[in-house]
Design an enzyme around this catalytic site. Structure first.
Site, PDB file in Angstrom:
ATOM      1  N   GLY A 205       0.893  -1.143  -0.088  1.00 38.24           N
ATOM      2  CA  GLY A 205      -0.020  -0.189  -0.122  1.00 38.24           C
ATOM      3  C   GLY A 205       0.916   1.151   0.012  1.00 38.24           C
TER       4      GLY A 205
ATOM      5  N   ASN B 221      -3.633 -12.005  15.326  1.00 39.03           N
ATOM      6  CA  ASN B 221      -3.374 -10.885  15.957  1.00 39.03           C
ATOM      7  C   ASN B 221      -4.654  -9.965  16.218  1.00 39.03           C
ATOM      8  OD1 ASN B 221      -0.933 -11.453  17.264  1.00 39.03           O
ATOM      9  ND2 ASN B 221       0.269 -10.562  15.629  1.00 39.03           N
TER      10      ASN B 221
ATOM     11  N   TYR C  79      -0.382 -17.206  -1.507  1.00 41.37           N
ATOM     12  CA  TYR C  79      -1.672 -16.537  -1.222  1.00 41.37           C
ATOM     13  C   TYR C  79      -2.894 -17.286  -0.923  1.00 41.37           C
ATOM     14  CZ  TYR C  79      -5.133 -12.734  -2.288  1.00 41.37           C
ATOM     15  OH  TYR C  79      -6.103 -11.761  -2.285  1.00 41.37           O
TER      16      TYR C  79
ATOM     17  N   TYR D 287     -12.358 -18.713  15.688  1.00 40.04           N
ATOM     18  CA  TYR D 287     -12.631 -17.759  16.675  1.00 40.04           C
ATOM     19  C   TYR D 287     -14.084 -17.415  16.783  1.00 40.04           C
ATOM     20  CZ  TYR D 287      -8.048 -16.198  18.101  1.00 40.04           C
ATOM     21  OH  TYR D 287      -6.734 -16.230  18.607  1.00 40.04           O
TER      22      TYR D 287
END
Ligand code: UDP
Length: 317
Positions: free
Chosen positions: A38, A100, A146, A160
């Site tokens: 980016g 994270n 990827y 999660y």
């Protein structure tokens, strides 16, 4: 109090458009990006915006942005040449980095939306691709860094959700284009637009009969916002279901730019998917969403941006 939102990959193509949209809705945004692919120019217009804060950091290192209500996880190299170059970094951001950010969402009870990809389907044997198709991915080929990072990230997000109760969402993003697509990132639309504007040959890989389905960025961001506010936890395809061969895409770029460039055929990269088209029935039903902007219109909307990039390159050779 207005919602406070974390966007990872905020300086990227999609992250910066998403940030604009969230700020436009009155939210406060913390944007993080390690600037590996980016660029700060994508956020330059936000200098002086009091509801936006940028932190240059690598999400593979644990961090605490403070209390947030929502996490949009968009950090990852995303164009094939970039993830070939940043192979290990791509695997790490999909695994360690995503964990994270999930921890942040778990800590603050925040909603979580992960930017997944049509690459989860690999070189698909089912066409068009529905969300319940498990895919056809080479786990050790050049694209695997990827594809498998994104597939692992989907497993992590679902874990999660199931084990820690995080309110997660998974969007499988199909090819998207528009202003801020990096002119040198090697993707087909950016390559063709820049080549056409320079009067250079358009580099068609293989015979150009492979297909992609191209979604204009504003359409995609609208779908992402709707998904983030939905109750759906399983993956949802977002993309434009109108399918083009790469030769048709080249023709569309030549028409929009008025360029007389020729085509130059080059070798097809290994494991380049032969065809790709989203089945968006789920997004239509669940989100009342479908793309509005056709390829020709989206290319026309993107043209001033690519022209400005060309002008900047000519000014600073
Ligand atoms: N492609 C091409 N010429 C280029 C860049 C890409 O013909 O200069 C082809 C590429 O081989 C693929 C398609 O265009 O079949 C889309 O490539 P891109 O890198 O944009 O994204 P992908 O969908 O492969 O991730």
């Amino acid at each position: 109090m207005a919602m406070r939102v974390l966007v990872t990959g905020a300086a990227g193509f999609l992250g910066s458009h998403l940030t604009d949209r969230l700020l436009g809705e009155g939210l406060t945004v913390v944007g993080v990006d390690n600037l590996s692919t980016g660029g700060p120019e994508n956020l330059a217009h936000l200098a002086g915006e009091p509801r936006f804060r940028f932190e240059q950091r690598d999400i593979c290192q644990p961090f605490d942005p403070g209390p947030v209500d929502y996490v949009f996880n968009f950090a990852s190299p995303a164009s094939p040449p970039e993830y070939f170059r940043l192979a290990i970094e791509t695997l790490r951001v999909g695994s360690v980095g995503t964990e994270n950010t999930l921890e942040i969402a778990a800590r603050y009870g925040a909603g979580f939306l992960h930017a997944s990809t049509s690459e989860c389907y690999g070189d698909p044997l089912q066409h068009p691709q529905t969300e319940d198709y498990w895919g056809n991915v080479n786990p050790i080929g050049p694209r695997s860094v990827y594809d498998e990072a994104k597939r692992y990230a989907e497993a992590l997000v679902m874990a999660y959700h199931r084990s820690r109760g995080v309110d997660t969402h998974l969007v499988r993003i199909f090819n998207t284009y528009g202003p801020r697509l990096h002119p040198g990132d090697g993707r087909v639309i950016s390559n063709f637009m820049m080549q056409a504007l320079r009067g250079q040959p358009l580099t068609v890989y293989g015979d150009g009969n492979q297909t992609r389905s191209f979604c204009y960025v504003d359409d995609l961001i609208e779908g992402i916002l709707r998904l983030s506010r939905s109750a759906e936890h399983l993956p949802v395809n977002l993309g434009n279901p109108v399918e083009f061969t790469i030769l048709e895409c080249a023709q569309a770029v030549l028409e929009i730019t008025g360029s007389k460039s020729e085509l130059r055929f080059e070798p097809l990269p290994q494991d380049d998917p032969a065809r790709r088209r989203p089945d968006i029935a789920k997004a239509r039903t669940l989100l009342g969403w479908e793309p509005r902007i056709a390829l020709q219109e989206g290319l026309a909307k993107s043209l001033p941006y690519f022209k400005s990039k060309l002008a900047a390159q000519i000014a600073t050779p």
